[in-house]
Scaffold this active site. Structure first.
Site, PDB file in Angstrom:
ATOM      1  N   ASP A 188     -17.373  43.322 -39.559  1.00 27.32           N
ATOM      2  CA  ASP A 188     -16.173  42.824 -38.880  1.00 27.32           C
ATOM      3  C   ASP A 188     -16.479  41.334 -38.669  1.00 27.32           C
ATOM      4  O   ASP A 188     -17.320  40.783 -39.399  1.00 27.32           O
ATOM      5  CB  ASP A 188     -15.948  43.577 -37.539  1.00 27.32           C
ATOM      6  CG  ASP A 188     -14.539  43.381 -36.976  1.00 27.32           C
ATOM      7  OD1 ASP A 188     -13.616  44.068 -37.418  1.00 27.32           O
ATOM      8  OD2 ASP A 188     -14.363  42.506 -36.092  1.00 27.32           O
TER       9      ASP A 188
ATOM     10  N   LYS B 293     -16.392  51.803 -33.329  1.00 22.21           N
ATOM     11  CA  LYS B 293     -16.573  50.354 -33.478  1.00 22.21           C
ATOM     12  C   LYS B 293     -17.817  49.944 -32.706  1.00 22.21           C
ATOM     13  O   LYS B 293     -18.236  50.641 -31.782  1.00 22.21           O
ATOM     14  CB  LYS B 293     -15.365  49.609 -32.898  1.00 22.21           C
ATOM     15  CG  LYS B 293     -15.167  48.236 -33.490  1.00 22.21           C
ATOM     16  CD  LYS B 293     -14.366  48.312 -34.772  1.00 22.21           C
ATOM     17  CE  LYS B 293     -14.232  46.964 -35.440  1.00 22.21           C
ATOM     18  NZ  LYS B 293     -13.224  47.006 -36.535  1.00 22.21           N
TER      19      LYS B 293
HETATM   20  N1  GLU Z   1     -13.846  46.016 -39.460  1.00 24.46           N
HETATM   21  C1  GLU Z   1     -12.894  46.473 -40.422  1.00 24.46           C
HETATM   22  C2  GLU Z   1     -11.676  47.003 -39.710  1.00 24.46           C
HETATM   23  O1  GLU Z   1     -11.275  46.450 -38.717  1.00 24.46           O
HETATM   24  C3  GLU Z   1     -13.497  47.402 -41.450  1.00 24.46           C
HETATM   25  C4  GLU Z   1     -14.192  48.607 -40.914  1.00 24.46           C
HETATM   26  C5  GLU Z   1     -14.923  49.448 -41.958  1.00 24.46           C
HETATM   27  O2  GLU Z   1     -14.876  49.118 -43.149  1.00 24.46           O
HETATM   28  O3  GLU Z   1     -15.520  50.447 -41.552  1.00 24.46           O
HETATM   29  O4  GLU Z   1     -11.035  47.937 -40.110  1.00 24.46           O
END
Ligand code: GLU
Length: 445
Positions: A166, A126
């Site tokens: 996100d 992340k």
């Molecule tokens: N931010 C999204 C999550 O919390 C998607 C992440 C992504 O698609 O890599 O899963």
């Protein structure tokens, strides 16, 4: 909590002072894992938990940029590459003033288990920045994204680390980030980012996937009790991408979604929210929910209040972490709540989760219920790898199969561990065992 695990958890907390959200995420997972360690002593011997809680790599960097007035601005950028046992690090970027290492680590930690649950070959990571996109012009957003990528590019790649969106990062930001990556590397490496535009390597259904997936998962939970979304009174928090698509999907299944929120307040539309108007205001105009009440009759706008004051039979928290506390949970339960599906990451506090579980209602934790977004990102990577693009129908069918599969995995794991209906335990244990097995197989790294 199991005493052996508590000792490890306490060391993790002491090693990472001040990272409250990370502590919360770790504690919640550890509370589920005692029985797994009784069955698998090799996980303790291999120090799997200690390794899992220490990110493989953490990058913190300066993001300098100039605003439209020509002033120099400095933000802090992050990428935490948490675990690559199952595939390249995968997870979104969050641009929000609250972002600091503790938030990125909680999100990255959750992502490891979520991604494992999807059954797709993706590890957990992340990132983000403490940048506030609110009120910034397109040109400012572009300059920020270009500066952010000027450092990030050296750490990511199709086989290494694949960021996406996100909170605060959507199609526009992914476009600017991809453009800068391509410019620096001189490579059209489609699979380095997901959430791309449809005409340049994106996947159909990716924008809808998190919200749709949350509703599909929640529908599967309801089915276990002979119920469905049809006729339910639903409250959704948030009004971003996840919330709007959850509202649309719930309504398509016959629910009446009466309320949603933004950071200033919430709206109540007893006739059922008008999704087209919501999309116009939030996605096209990038406006505020207050405008919705101005344009539609018989709508109440409550400035500054909590959307959880509105009664519902199904609650879909789709805003942000710790938005739904114990008191709100207790009130909702008293007033007829039967199910909660988390579209956001960790939106319910530990107290709220305890209230829901004690009441015996259906509670789908984010790492299972909101996995549809990242799962469809993995489908985007699959299309990029084969230079193909799938139809909406086919992609949606794949998403549905994945969500139904996650639900089944959580359900059977909870049964297997003597806790039927406990989706928190099911999700944590099923995700953990898959990652732990892969880590042990790959040796001490
Ligand atoms: N931010 C999204 C999550 O919390 C998607 C992440 C992504 O698609 O890599 O899963």
């Amino acid at each position: 909590m199991d005493a052996r695990l508590e000792a490890i958890r306490n060391t993790v907390l002491a090693r990472n002072p001040g990272e409250d959200e990370f502590h919360q995420a770790v504690t919640e997972v550890f509370e589920s894992l005692g029985p797994v360690h009784d069955r698998h002593p090799e996980f303790l011997e291999g120090a799997v938990l200690e390794r899992l809680c220490e990110p493989e790599r953490q990058i913190i960097f300066r993001v300098p940029w100039t605003d439209d007035a020509g002033r120099v601005q400095i933000n802090r950028g992050f990428r935490v590459e948490f675990n690559s046992a199952l595939g390249p690090y995968k997870g979104g970027l969050r641009f929000h003033p609250s972002v600091y290492l503790g938030i990125v680590k909680f999100l990255g930690f959750e992502q490891i288990f979520k991604n494992a649950l999807t059954g797709m070959p993706i590890g957990g990571g992340k990132g983000g920045a403490d940048f506030d996109p609110r009120g910034r012009s397109d040109a400012e957003i572009m300059r920020f994204c270009q500066s952010f990528m000027t450092e990030l590019y050296r750490h990511i790649g199709e086989y290494t680390d694949v960021p996406a969106g996100d909170i605060g990062v959507g199609g526009r930001e992914i476009g600017y980030l991809f453009g800068q990556y391509k410019r620096i590397t001189n490579r059209y490496e489609s699979g380095v980012l997901t959430g791309k535009g449809i005409s340049w390597g994106g996947s159909l259904v990716r924008p809808e996937a998190t919200g749709y997936g949350t509703v599909i998962f929640t529908e599967e939970m309801l089915k276990t009790r002979g119920q469905s979304f049809d006729g339910q009174r639903v409250v959704v928090s948030g009004s971003g991408n996840v919330a709007i698509n959850a509202i649309a999907k719930a309504q398509s299944l016959g629910a009446v979604v009466v309320a949603c929120s933004d950071s200033s307040g919430y709206i109540v539309d007893e006739a059922g929210l008008n999704v087209a108007l919501l999309r116009q205001i939030k996605e096209v105009e990038r406006g505020r929910l207050k405008d919705y009440a101005v344009r539609r009759s018989a709508v109440a706008y409550v400035e500054g209040g909590s959307v959880w004051d509105v009664d519902a039979t199904v609650a879909l928290p789709c805003a942000t972490q710790n938005e739904l506390g114990g008191e709100a949970a207790a009130r909702l339960v008293r007033n007829g709540l039967i199910a909660v599906g988390e579209g956001a990451n960790m939106p319910s506090t530990r107290h709220a989760i305890a209230v829901f579980q004690d009441a015996g209602l259906l509670f789908g934790p984010g790492k299972a219920a909101n996995a549809g977004g990242v799962a469809t990102s993995a489908l985007e990577m699959q299309q990029n790898a084969t230079r193909d693009s799938w139809s909406f129908e086919y992609t949606e069918q794949r998403l549905t199969e994945i969500m139904v599969g996650i639900h089944r995995r959580c359900e059977t794991t909870a049964d297997e561990y003597g806790a039927p209906g406990n989706y928190v335990l099911g999700a944590n244990v099923a995700g953990f065992v898959k990652v732990a097995d892969a880590m042990l197989a790959q040796g001490l790294i």
